[in-house]
Structure formats: C-alpha cells, structure tokens
Design a protein around this motif. Structure first.
Motif, PDB file in Angstrom:
ATOM      1  N   ASP A   3       0.582  -1.144  -0.052  1.00  0.00           N
ATOM      2  CA  ASP A   3       0.047  -0.178  -0.023  1.00  0.00           C
ATOM      3  C   ASP A   3       0.867   1.263   0.108  1.00  0.00           C
ATOM      4  O   ASP A   3       2.029   1.151   0.344  1.00  0.00           O
ATOM      5  N   ASN A  50      -1.377  -1.730  -3.808  1.00  0.00           N
ATOM      6  CA  ASN A  50      -2.483  -2.165  -4.073  1.00  0.00           C
ATOM      7  C   ASN A  50      -3.571  -1.036  -3.737  1.00  0.00           C
ATOM      8  O   ASN A  50      -4.478  -0.630  -4.534  1.00  0.00           O
ATOM      9  N   ARG A  51      -3.257  -0.391  -2.686  1.00  0.00           N
ATOM     10  CA  ARG A  51      -4.051   0.990  -2.426  1.00  0.00           C
ATOM     11  C   ARG A  51      -3.198   2.146  -2.146  1.00  0.00           C
ATOM     12  O   ARG A  51      -2.012   1.905  -1.732  1.00  0.00           O
ATOM     13  N   LEU A  90      -4.851   2.602   6.770  1.00  0.00           N
ATOM     14  CA  LEU A  90      -4.465   1.443   6.087  1.00  0.00           C
ATOM     15  C   LEU A  90      -4.745   0.140   6.660  1.00  0.00           C
ATOM     16  O   LEU A  90      -5.254  -0.883   6.235  1.00  0.00           O
ATOM     17  N   VAL A  96       4.075  -1.257   3.401  1.00  0.00           N
ATOM     18  CA  VAL A  96       3.604   0.262   3.113  1.00  0.00           C
ATOM     19  C   VAL A  96       4.899   1.121   2.564  1.00  0.00           C
ATOM     20  O   VAL A  96       5.947   0.925   3.094  1.00  0.00           O
TER      21      VAL A  96
END
Length: 102
Positions: A3, A50-51, A90, A96
């Motif tokens: 992320d 992903n995000r 998250l 991350v």
C-alpha cells in the motif's frame, strides 16, 4: 503487494514559493497538473501497489482529479503524525511505501 501513503501536506513557503504561489508544494502545477498527480499516477499504474492514500489538505486535494481514485486523508501537524495517521487508515494489512508528493 504494497500500500502507498503519499505525503502531500507540505506548505509552499520555501524555495519553491519563487516558482509558484500554490499554498502547498504538492499542488504546484507542472504542465497543467499538480505534482501530486504525477506521483499518484505512477503508484496507481503499478501492479505492485494495492491501495493509494494521499494525506494533505483535504479541501484542496478534493479539487484535484487524481488517477486511480486514491483515498484522501487529512495531514497531521508533523510529517510523522501524518505517517501514523496513514498507517492507521490502512489497517496494517500490507507492507507500506511512504512517498512525498513533491
């Protein structure tokens, strides 16, 4: 998969102020798009991300059309406050990547 948290809350009150009157460095335009757009664009296009969360001034960021429909978060008082808020948002599901918008 990772992320990503994009830090976009830095005020434009130093050297870049000479180039742009934008209130935040992430919103300084390059060829008609704010700097944050370029960072988010690369992250959104990566198959490894992903995000994407963008932390900064919500009212100003809401006016930007950012690729990949990132989640907008308010920035904290300090850079570390912002990183911690992003990690909480998250939910610590993936590794991350923290990057700056400028």
């Amino acid at each position: 998969m990772v992320d990503a948290i994009v830090l976009a809350g830095g005020e434009n009150n130093k050297t870049l102020r000479q180039a742009s009157a934008a209130a935040y460095e992430a919103l300084i335009e390059i060829e008609g798009k704010p700097m944050v757009w370029y960072v988010v664009s690369i992250l959104a296009a990566s198959p490894l991300v992903n995000r994407v969360f963008v932390a900064g001034p919500l009212a100003e960021l809401a006016g930007c059309v950012l690729p990949g429909d990132p989640v907008l978060l308010p920035s904290g008082k300090t850079m570390m406050d912002t990183v911690v808020a992003g990690l909480r948002a998250l939910g610590h599901q993936n590794k991350v990547l923290v990057v700056t918008a400028d």
